[in-house]
Scaffold this active site. Structure first.
Site, PDB file in Angstrom:
ATOM      1  N   LYS A  54      35.299  48.159  62.275  1.00  0.00           N
ATOM      2  CA  LYS A  54      34.442  49.347  62.277  1.00  0.00           C
ATOM      3  C   LYS A  54      34.952  50.417  61.309  1.00  0.00           C
ATOM      4  O   LYS A  54      34.198  51.277  60.880  1.00  0.00           O
ATOM      5  CB  LYS A  54      34.374  49.952  63.674  1.00  0.00           C
TER       6      LYS A  54
HETATM    7  C1  LIG Z   1      31.863  45.581  66.748  1.00  0.00           C
HETATM    8  C2  LIG Z   1      32.663  44.338  66.719  1.00  0.00           C
HETATM    9  C3  LIG Z   1      32.073  43.086  66.524  1.00  0.00           C
HETATM   10  C4  LIG Z   1      30.576  42.898  66.410  1.00  0.00           C
HETATM   11  O1  LIG Z   1      30.020  43.558  65.319  1.00  0.00           O
HETATM   12  P1  LIG Z   1      28.451  43.878  65.302  1.00  0.00           P
HETATM   13  O2  LIG Z   1      28.241  44.649  64.051  1.00  0.00           O
HETATM   14  O3  LIG Z   1      28.179  44.681  66.537  1.00  0.00           O
HETATM   15  O4  LIG Z   1      27.766  42.572  65.327  1.00  0.00           O
HETATM   16  C5  LIG Z   1      32.892  41.985  66.454  1.00  0.00           C
HETATM   17  N1  LIG Z   1      34.224  42.085  66.610  1.00  0.00           N
HETATM   18  C6  LIG Z   1      34.832  43.272  66.802  1.00  0.00           C
HETATM   19  C7  LIG Z   1      36.306  43.306  66.973  1.00  0.00           C
HETATM   20  C8  LIG Z   1      34.078  44.440  66.857  1.00  0.00           C
HETATM   21  O5  LIG Z   1      34.688  45.612  67.052  1.00  0.00           O
END
Ligand SMILES: *Cc1c(COP(=O)(O)O)cnc(C)c1O
Length: 481
Positions: A106
């Site tokens: 993120k």
């Molecule tokens: C948010 C997240 C995901 C999924 O990502 P999306 O964009 O919601 O599909 C996968 N792995 C981790 C560690 C995340 O923080």
């Protein structure tokens, strides 16, 4: 460039306003009317920051001075100026997206979003403060808090499901410093928290408030667009390593929750990058696997708690953007989303299902299989991965076994193993005595992989945000914050 709602309502707006508003007035998501012409080959030649600058300038042309914004967002903030390194592990390449300030993927988007949002605010001449509302399944919250901390003219409020995140994830959020931040646990699961945030948007529409609401979730195009870069970066790394020639297609396996990360891959493909199959990897909450295999999306099932909590999601918001991109039919999207809301399920027309089949493949992996995979990848390849990444790894293997497609495979690694020390430690046969911080140290001793500084430093920090509220009290909390 004009953006409009996936549901066809409201007016088209430029890219700065789309970022500023987050969600379209009819509840749909903003999408560009046409994707721009893009010189993807030239883009591949630059540094990670130059790739970002090129992609973001193309998609968000009304936000000026992108090079400076990108530099402010990323310079000195990640473990490496490459931002997202690629590592060869066995037959696959692992794209490490967790080298940012909070050790989850993120960070790539949420380091950038504050720059985009504050500039969009200036461009649109908005004077009042922005209140960022965010529901988090664990990782978005901390990355958003760090990104928006003490940004002038912005406040941020984060809701997480009580008991639904790891101890480390909780510690990351409740210890957050900053004058403009608020964090609160909600009694319920992630979908409850996300629905609560969407309801606040709906309830506040047209009301006089001391601030304008916006979102840091991937419903905001300013959150999604910065993620496109790392698909280019991975492709470039494979070129540099001599694993592909320019023009060869590459498959990507993507651990998926809200469908944001994988959709960024589809945007990369639309911008010209030779992306092969996009493999959608879920955990035991396999609503997307069922959808991609059958064409029916059915959220009427219990949300299971897993060792990969950031994928514990039943309503994948960004799927709406895919339905729009592949059908071009806003009336259809509006109808399907209304059905999801009232009946809890919908089925897409045959043509749309076939279009999705041509680009995507889906699989899922339960906790036992993820643990087995973490242990196996560690023992056989010497690489330590977290449970989300493990899902991506297994589903990539399933894909190759079932289709025989031998094109190069990139597995997206979305979190540091140290964000989920209990699950990872037990998967490699370590003992689980003590709290998650003790487990982190044991994991470091066993694996030789260093604990990221931002996580090691959490131990002993003051807990500042310890509130827990009922899900119907979220608006009250925001108004007090
Ligand atoms: C948010 C997240 C995901 C999924 O990502 P999306 O964009 O919601 O599909 C996968 N792995 C981790 C560690 C995340 O923080």
């Amino acid at each position: 460039m004009l953006y409009h709602s996936t549901r066809g309502g409201g007016q088209a707006v430029d890219s700065a306003r789309a970022v500023l508003e987050g969600l379209a007035p009819d509840g749909g998501l903003y999408m560009p009317e046409n994707l721009p012409e893009f010189d993807w080959k030239a883009c591949l030649k630059g540094s990670a920051q130059e790739m970002s600058t090129a992609i973001l300038s193309a998609l968000l042309p009304e936000i000026p001075d992108m090079r400076t914004l990108v530099s402010k967002a990323y310079t000195g903030k990640f473990e490496t100026e490459e931002l997202t390194p690629t590592v060869a592990v066995g037959d696959y390449s692992v794209l490490e997206l967790f080298r940012g300030p909070t050790s989850a993927f993120k960070d790539v988007a949420l380091s950038m979003l504050p720059q985009l949002l504050t500039t969009a605010k200036d461009v649109c001449g908005q004077k009042e403060d922005i209140m960022i509302l965010t529901a988090t399944s664990g990782d978005t919250g901390k990355a958003a808090l760090v990104g928006f901390r003490d940004v002038p003219g912005v406040r941020i409020c984060v809701f997480y499901p009580n008991g639904g995140v790891s101890q480390v994830q909780r510690a990351q959020m409740v210890t957050q410093e900053g004058e403009n931040v608020a964090v609160c646990a909600v009694e319920g699961n992630f979908d409850d928290a996300q629905t609560g945030v969407k309801n606040i948007f709906a309830d506040c529409r047209g009301k006089e408030l001391p601030f304008a609401l916006s979102s840091a979730n991937s419903i905001n195009i300013g959150r999604l667009a910065p993620q496109i870069m790392y698909y280019f970066k991975a492709y470039r790394d494979l070129l540099d390593a001599g694993k592909i020639q320019l023009g060869d297609t590459v498959n990507f396996s993507v651990p998926t929750g809200n469908f944001g990360d994988i959709l960024a891959g589809y945007f990369a493909k639309k911008l010209g990058l030779p992306v092969g199959t996009l493999i959608c990897a879920s955990n035991a909450n396999n609503v997307l696997t069922d959808f991609i295999r059958t064409g029916t999306y059915d959220k009427r099932r219990p949300l299971l708690k897993t060792t990969s909590p950031s994928m514990d999601i039943l309503v994948s918001s960004n799927l709406e953007r895919l339905l729009y991109l592949m059908s071009g039919d806003t009336a259809l999207v509006a109808e399907l989303m209304a059905k999801l809301n009232t009946e809890g399920c919908y089925t897409v027309p045959e043509a749309l299902k076939n279009a999705i089949d041509a680009e995507f493949w889906a699989g899922c992996c339960d906790d036992a299989k993820a643990a087995e995979t973490i242990g196996r990848v560690f023992n056989e390849k010497g690489y330590l991965c977290d449970p989300h990444t493990a899902s991506g790894w297994v589903v990539a293997e399933d894909y190759v076994n079932q289709t025989g497609d031998k094109r190069p495979m990139v597995v997206l690694s979305t979190a540091s193993p140290y964000k989920f020390p209990a699950a990872v430690l037990s998967a490699i046969g370590g003992d689980l005595n003590g709290d998650e911080f003790a487990q982190m140290e044991r994991l470091e001793a066993m694996s030789g992989v260093k604990i990221p500084k931002n996580l090691a430093n959490l131990q002993g920090m003051e807990e500042r945000h310890t509130g827990v509220i009922a899900k119907d009290k979220m608006l009250e909390f925001v108004l007090q914050a």
